[in-house]
Scaffold this motif. Sequence first.
Motif, PDB file in Angstrom:
ATOM      1  N   LEU A 215       1.086  -1.230   0.208  1.00  0.00           N
ATOM      2  CA  LEU A 215       0.209  -0.112  -0.204  1.00  0.00           C
ATOM      3  C   LEU A 215       0.786   1.486  -0.073  1.00  0.00           C
ATOM      4  CD1 LEU A 215      -2.859  -0.856   2.110  1.00  0.00           C
ATOM      5  CD2 LEU A 215      -3.131  -1.025  -0.214  1.00  0.00           C
ATOM      6  N   PHE A 216       1.976   1.639   1.356  1.00  0.00           N
ATOM      7  CA  PHE A 216       2.767   2.302   0.852  1.00  0.00           C
ATOM      8  C   PHE A 216       3.352   2.750  -0.820  1.00  0.00           C
ATOM      9  CE2 PHE A 216       7.146   4.639   2.000  1.00  0.00           C
ATOM     10  CZ  PHE A 216       6.168   5.811   2.804  1.00  0.00           C
ATOM     11  N   SER A 217       3.696   1.735  -1.268  1.00  0.00           N
ATOM     12  CA  SER A 217       4.639   1.749  -2.270  1.00  0.00           C
ATOM     13  C   SER A 217       3.230   1.806  -3.599  1.00  0.00           C
ATOM     14  CB  SER A 217       5.584   0.683  -2.915  1.00  0.00           C
ATOM     15  OG  SER A 217       4.601  -0.407  -2.808  1.00  0.00           O
ATOM     16  N   GLY A 218       2.764   1.919  -3.850  1.00  0.00           N
ATOM     17  CA  GLY A 218       1.668   1.370  -5.059  1.00  0.00           C
ATOM     18  C   GLY A 218       2.009   0.247  -5.458  1.00  0.00           C
ATOM     19  N   ASP A 219       2.748  -0.682  -5.713  1.00  0.00           N
ATOM     20  CA  ASP A 219       3.487  -1.635  -6.384  1.00  0.00           C
ATOM     21  C   ASP A 219       2.004  -2.401  -6.203  1.00  0.00           C
ATOM     22  OD1 ASP A 219       4.685  -3.009  -7.986  1.00  0.00           O
ATOM     23  OD2 ASP A 219       6.136  -4.120  -6.223  1.00  0.00           O
ATOM     24  N   VAL A 221      -1.508  -1.999  -6.772  1.00  0.00           N
ATOM     25  CA  VAL A 221      -2.583  -1.660  -5.708  1.00  0.00           C
ATOM     26  C   VAL A 221      -2.324  -0.107  -5.520  1.00  0.00           C
ATOM     27  CG1 VAL A 221      -2.133  -3.751  -4.878  1.00  0.00           C
ATOM     28  CG2 VAL A 221      -1.521  -2.043  -3.722  1.00  0.00           C
ATOM     29  N   PRO A 222      -3.342   0.323  -5.638  1.00  0.00           N
ATOM     30  CA  PRO A 222      -3.460   1.523  -5.789  1.00  0.00           C
ATOM     31  C   PRO A 222      -2.322   2.081  -4.336  1.00  0.00           C
ATOM     32  CG  PRO A 222      -5.481   0.867  -5.987  1.00  0.00           C
ATOM     33  CD  PRO A 222      -4.907  -0.102  -4.916  1.00  0.00           C
ATOM     34  N   ALA A 223      -2.163   3.099  -4.247  1.00  0.00           N
ATOM     35  CA  ALA A 223      -1.111   3.700  -3.306  1.00  0.00           C
ATOM     36  C   ALA A 223      -2.385   3.872  -2.109  1.00  0.00           C
ATOM     37  CB  ALA A 223      -0.449   4.463  -4.278  1.00  0.00           C
ATOM     38  N   GLN A 224      -1.706   4.147  -1.009  1.00  0.00           N
ATOM     39  CA  GLN A 224      -2.429   3.925   0.086  1.00  0.00           C
ATOM     40  C   GLN A 224      -1.249   4.664   1.037  1.00  0.00           C
ATOM     41  OE1 GLN A 224      -6.528   2.522   1.424  1.00  0.00           O
ATOM     42  NE2 GLN A 224      -6.557   0.960  -0.565  1.00  0.00           N
ATOM     43  N   ARG A 225      -0.290   5.401   1.272  1.00  0.00           N
ATOM     44  CA  ARG A 225       0.784   5.607   2.023  1.00  0.00           C
ATOM     45  C   ARG A 225       0.009   5.666   3.707  1.00  0.00           C
ATOM     46  NH1 ARG A 225       5.279   7.614  -0.218  1.00  0.00           N
ATOM     47  NH2 ARG A 225       6.108   8.973   0.854  1.00  0.00           N
ATOM     48  N   ALA A 226      -0.503   6.400   3.840  1.00  0.00           N
ATOM     49  CA  ALA A 226      -0.630   6.292   5.354  1.00  0.00           C
ATOM     50  C   ALA A 226      -1.517   4.837   6.273  1.00  0.00           C
ATOM     51  CB  ALA A 226      -2.030   7.416   5.961  1.00  0.00           C
ATOM     52  N   ARG A 227      -1.827   4.790   5.102  1.00  0.00           N
ATOM     53  CA  ARG A 227      -2.613   2.836   6.317  1.00  0.00           C
ATOM     54  C   ARG A 227      -1.530   2.155   5.588  1.00  0.00           C
ATOM     55  NH1 ARG A 227      -7.409   1.682   6.362  1.00  0.00           N
ATOM     56  NH2 ARG A 227      -8.735   3.642   5.324  1.00  0.00           N
ATOM     57  N   GLY A 228      -0.707   2.451   4.342  1.00  0.00           N
ATOM     58  CA  GLY A 228       0.596   1.353   4.748  1.00  0.00           C
ATOM     59  C   GLY A 228       1.768   1.148   5.745  1.00  0.00           C
ATOM     60  N   ALA A 249      13.208  -3.296   9.363  1.00  0.00           N
ATOM     61  CA  ALA A 249      14.074  -3.106   9.076  1.00  0.00           C
ATOM     62  C   ALA A 249      13.104  -2.173   7.318  1.00  0.00           C
ATOM     63  CB  ALA A 249      15.113  -3.344   8.069  1.00  0.00           C
ATOM     64  N   GLN A 250      12.228  -2.692   6.880  1.00  0.00           N
ATOM     65  CA  GLN A 250      11.624  -2.344   6.066  1.00  0.00           C
ATOM     66  C   GLN A 250      10.407  -1.130   6.891  1.00  0.00           C
ATOM     67  OE1 GLN A 250       8.391  -5.129   3.713  1.00  0.00           O
ATOM     68  NE2 GLN A 250       7.184  -4.292   5.316  1.00  0.00           N
ATOM     69  N   TYR A 251       9.919  -0.738   8.164  1.00  0.00           N
ATOM     70  CA  TYR A 251       8.989   0.580   8.427  1.00  0.00           C
ATOM     71  C   TYR A 251      10.376   1.068   8.701  1.00  0.00           C
ATOM     72  CZ  TYR A 251       7.805   2.694  12.756  1.00  0.00           C
ATOM     73  OH  TYR A 251       7.470   4.042  13.243  1.00  0.00           O
ATOM     74  N   GLU A 252      11.049   1.030   8.996  1.00  0.00           N
ATOM     75  CA  GLU A 252      12.886   2.169   9.363  1.00  0.00           C
ATOM     76  C   GLU A 252      13.047   2.951   8.176  1.00  0.00           C
ATOM     77  OE1 GLU A 252      13.751   3.298  12.256  1.00  0.00           O
ATOM     78  OE2 GLU A 252      12.688   2.365  12.863  1.00  0.00           O
ATOM     79  N   GLN A 253      12.919   2.736   6.751  1.00  0.00           N
ATOM     80  CA  GLN A 253      12.946   2.902   5.387  1.00  0.00           C
ATOM     81  C   GLN A 253      11.491   3.647   5.230  1.00  0.00           C
ATOM     82  OE1 GLN A 253      14.155  -0.039   2.635  1.00  0.00           O
ATOM     83  NE2 GLN A 253      13.973   1.180   0.938  1.00  0.00           N
ATOM     84  N   ALA A 254      10.755   3.146   5.656  1.00  0.00           N
ATOM     85  CA  ALA A 254       9.355   3.612   5.445  1.00  0.00           C
ATOM     86  C   ALA A 254       8.777   5.102   6.087  1.00  0.00           C
ATOM     87  CB  ALA A 254       8.473   2.850   5.809  1.00  0.00           C
ATOM     88  N   ILE A 255       9.400   4.966   7.124  1.00  0.00           N
ATOM     89  CA  ILE A 255       8.985   6.258   8.378  1.00  0.00           C
ATOM     90  C   ILE A 255       9.935   7.124   7.578  1.00  0.00           C
ATOM     91  CG2 ILE A 255      10.647   5.530   9.765  1.00  0.00           C
ATOM     92  CD1 ILE A 255       6.869   6.893  10.673  1.00  0.00           C
ATOM     93  N   ALA A 257      10.943   7.552   4.378  1.00  0.00           N
ATOM     94  CA  ALA A 257      10.420   8.569   3.519  1.00  0.00           C
ATOM     95  C   ALA A 257       9.052   8.890   3.290  1.00  0.00           C
ATOM     96  CB  ALA A 257      10.119   7.047   1.924  1.00  0.00           C
ATOM     97  N   ALA A 258       8.322   8.394   4.660  1.00  0.00           N
ATOM     98  CA  ALA A 258       7.201   9.711   4.444  1.00  0.00           C
ATOM     99  C   ALA A 258       6.845  10.981   5.063  1.00  0.00           C
ATOM    100  CB  ALA A 258       6.242   8.387   5.875  1.00  0.00           C
ATOM    101  N   ASN A 259       5.798  11.917   4.193  1.00  0.00           N
ATOM    102  CA  ASN A 259       5.748  13.319   5.002  1.00  0.00           C
ATOM    103  C   ASN A 259       4.837  12.999   6.766  1.00  0.00           C
ATOM    104  OD1 ASN A 259       2.950  12.689   3.614  1.00  0.00           O
ATOM    105  ND2 ASN A 259       3.996  13.427   1.753  1.00  0.00           N
ATOM    106  N   ASP A 260       4.678  14.081   6.631  1.00  0.00           N
ATOM    107  CA  ASP A 260       4.315  14.743   7.908  1.00  0.00           C
ATOM    108  C   ASP A 260       2.594  14.033   7.898  1.00  0.00           C
ATOM    109  OD1 ASP A 260       6.467  14.873  10.033  1.00  0.00           O
ATOM    110  OD2 ASP A 260       6.187  18.058   8.606  1.00  0.00           O
ATOM    111  N   ALA A 261       2.389  14.787   7.027  1.00  0.00           N
ATOM    112  CA  ALA A 261       0.804  14.159   6.666  1.00  0.00           C
ATOM    113  C   ALA A 261       0.976  12.783   6.683  1.00  0.00           C
ATOM    114  CB  ALA A 261       0.342  14.926   5.222  1.00  0.00           C
ATOM    115  N   ASP A 262       1.842  12.222   6.044  1.00  0.00           N
ATOM    116  CA  ASP A 262       1.355  10.446   6.013  1.00  0.00           C
ATOM    117  C   ASP A 262       0.983   9.673   7.153  1.00  0.00           C
ATOM    118  OD1 ASP A 262       1.805  10.216   2.822  1.00  0.00           O
ATOM    119  OD2 ASP A 262       3.871   9.840   2.893  1.00  0.00           O
TER     120      ASP A 262
END
Length: 278
Positions: A215-219, A221-228, A249-255, A257-262
């Motif tokens: 969901l975060f990457s939209g790979d 599937v429709p991207a839903q970054r916050a839900r991912g 490790a995956q979580y750290e990478q995503a957090i 890459a996320a912006n404040d709104a995410d």
Amino acid sequence: MAAYRRVFLAAAAGAFITAALSPAGLAFDGPETSALAAAKPLQMFKDPHQALQSALESYRSGNPASSVEALKYAAAGGEALAQWKLGRMYADGDGVPRDDYKAYQYFQGIVDNYDEDTANWREKSVVASAFVAVGLFNLKGISGNRLQADAEAAQRLFMYAATHFSDSNAQYQLARLYLDGAAGVPRNHMQAARWLNLAAEKNHVESQALLGQLLFSGDGVPAQRARGLMWMTLAREGAGGKTQDWIRAQYEQAIHAANDADRQAALVYLEDHLKRRY
């Protein structure tokens, strides 16, 4: 005969190597079981269930090797838990030499003998686990031409356990198969996300992590970054030992890459999820 056996056994008959099975078709250690019966070393047990209980007590006390003969006696008597335990022991080399084909035979015995019309639902988790184990053996195959890899057979096994038992491990393995693709099973990330979501709602940590990443990457599937990000946060909190370091490790990478709104939206989703759960 159960609906599953009518459909699956007919479709997958070619995948099983019957020459290695006992003449009666039982997926157990035929020669060992026959020798065991001839020697009659287990007359102390009044029935297979008592043998199973004794074997489990021995195993829990730290003596897996000493539980093997009683487990075989119980397995030959139709105790599904004994069949499953022997399957796991041979798969892991726990108290016995590791032997993937013997493990496969014990798990396959549970699958073959399962009848949904007469099933004991107290053994639901054992039977579901056996379906998943046989599916994984079919997916990878067993060396020495003892079992050819068959992704379509694996898909059928995972699908049956995922739908009939609503088993989260089966749902996860089915999703992984759709994510990776294989001969006869094309990649389908939308299907994968569907099965991951079902397992994630049952707190299956690996499913939460993979669903979150999708969901975060939209790979596919429709991207839903916050839900991912929410799902990856839950997965990180539930992750265990070193084998699940990839989740952290995956979580750290995503957090990062996320912006404040995410992050803010993920927190709202997380709070809502926890309210619904608890």
